[in-house]
Design an enzyme around this catalytic site. Structure first.
Site, short mmCIF file in Angstrom:
data_model
loop_
_atom_site.label_atom_id
_atom_site.label_comp_id
_atom_site.label_asym_id
_atom_site.label_seq_id
_atom_site.Cartn_x
_atom_site.Cartn_y
_atom_site.Cartn_z
N GLY A 54 0.77 -1.24 0.00
CA GLY A 54 0.00 0.00 0.00
C GLY A 54 0.81 1.29 0.00
N TYR B 139 -11.25 2.26 15.26
CA TYR B 139 -10.34 2.66 14.17
C TYR B 139 -10.32 4.19 14.05
CZ TYR B 139 -8.20 3.44 9.67
OH TYR B 139 -7.38 3.92 8.67
N LYS C 187 -7.26 7.06 14.77
CA LYS C 187 -6.81 8.05 13.79
C LYS C 187 -7.00 9.47 14.30
CE LYS C 187 -5.08 5.23 10.83
NZ LYS C 187 -3.63 5.22 10.56
N PHE D 114 -5.82 -2.57 2.46
CA PHE D 114 -6.53 -2.11 3.66
C PHE D 114 -7.85 -2.86 3.92
CE2 PHE D 114 -9.63 0.77 5.62
CZ PHE D 114 -8.98 1.18 6.77
#
Ligand code: NDP
Ligand code: 8X3
Length: 254
Positions: free
Chosen positions: A14, A152, A156, A189
């Site tokens: 990625g 998640y 972040k 992902f």
């Protein structure tokens, strides 16, 4: 951007691998890290003609291993100019009351603790040399909520605020900090999020033109090629096919 030493976490796939390819020019030296060794070896071979590449098998959630990796760097790789805190993952999309707690812990350990450890062990050298650039990969999920984004998105949001707070601590030095917040991008992902279910993963991007890993690498190229007095604080980018939804309203059926 000649002859920089760049430390990239999550370089086996990625965004991290795309950044490695982008930086493998102009005499840059690359330290590529991830848990999977084979993709790192392949990337090292691929880039060996144009860049000096050092690979380290590394789980960023292992504090001792991160310290060992930084302390044990060969002499020519020790002065890190650019740290890309990219390693990270989402696991699952279940609502909070049904989620697997191990998934939550793994996201916290990787996305939060991994960024903390790499930053803490690399930053002193940057401050001593009074130059350097930390690029943290956050997400739109850290700014905008969505169902199943629970931990998640929380990890972040940490990355975004941590990046801003680093800027405060580093004021008066020439060390730059940038937080990138990408939206939907097609990499491994979703395959990781849906635990190997290719059909579910492909469904995320179906009928859209998502961001690519190379789009993120080009963004990093632009950020790192600004003059030394310019600090790009936060940069959010999305596919043209992604936007925000309206507030969700629950209505009783009458
Ligand atoms: P990929 O799954 O393609 O790559 C993730 C990378 O992180 C891999 O190289 C993986 O390597 C590495 N990684 C995962 N866990 C660990 C760990 N514990 N220690 C070291 N390396 C680890 O995903 P992306 O490239 O899309 O994701 C990169 C970053 O971008 C992540 O932080 C993600 O949250 C973020 N992001 C992604 C978006 C997207 O839509 N794709 C959008 C916004 C942000 P290995 O498995 O070999 O360890
Ligand atoms: C990845 C983007 O929207 O899947 O961080 O959470 S999203």
């Amino acid at each position: 951007m000649d002859g920089k030493t760049v430390f990239i976490t999550g370089a086996s796939a990625g965004f991290g691998a795309a950044c490695a390819r982008m930086f493998a020019t102009d005499g840059n030296r690359l330290i590529l890290t991830a848990r999977r060794v084979d993709p790192l070896i392949n990337l090292q071979e691929e880039l060996s003609e144009c860049a000096d590449v050092h690979i380290i098998p590394l789980d960023v959630s292992d504090r001792g291993a991160v310290q060992g990796a930084v302390d044990g760097l060969p002499e020519r790789f020790r002065a890190i100019d650019i740290l890309i805190n990219n390693a990270g993952l989402a696991l699952g999309l279940e609502p909070a009351h049904q989620v697997d707690l191990d998934d939550w812990e793994k996201m916290v350990d990787t996305n939060i603790k991994g960024v903390m450890y790499c930053t803490r062990f690399v930053l002193p050298g940057m401050v001593d040399r009074n130059c350097g650039h930390i690029i943290n990969i956050s997400s739109t999920a850290g700014a905008w909520p969505y169902p199943g984004g629970n931990v998640y998105g929380g990890t972040k949001a940490f990355v975004t605020q941590f990046s801003r707070n680093l800027r405060c601590d580093l004021l008066g030095t020439r060390v730059r900090v940038t937080c990138i917040q990408p939206g939907m991008a097609e990499t491994e992902f979703s395959k990781v999020r849906f635990k190997g279910n290719d059909e579910l993963a492909a469904g995320v991007y179906k009928g859209t033109e998502p961001l690519t890993a190379s789009d993120i690498a080009e963004t990093v190229r632009w950020i790192t090629s600004q003059p030394p007095h310019v600090n790009v604080n936060t940069l959010e980018l999305m596919s043209i096919d992604q936007s925000w939804g309206p507030f969700a309203i629950h209505r009783e059926q009458k």
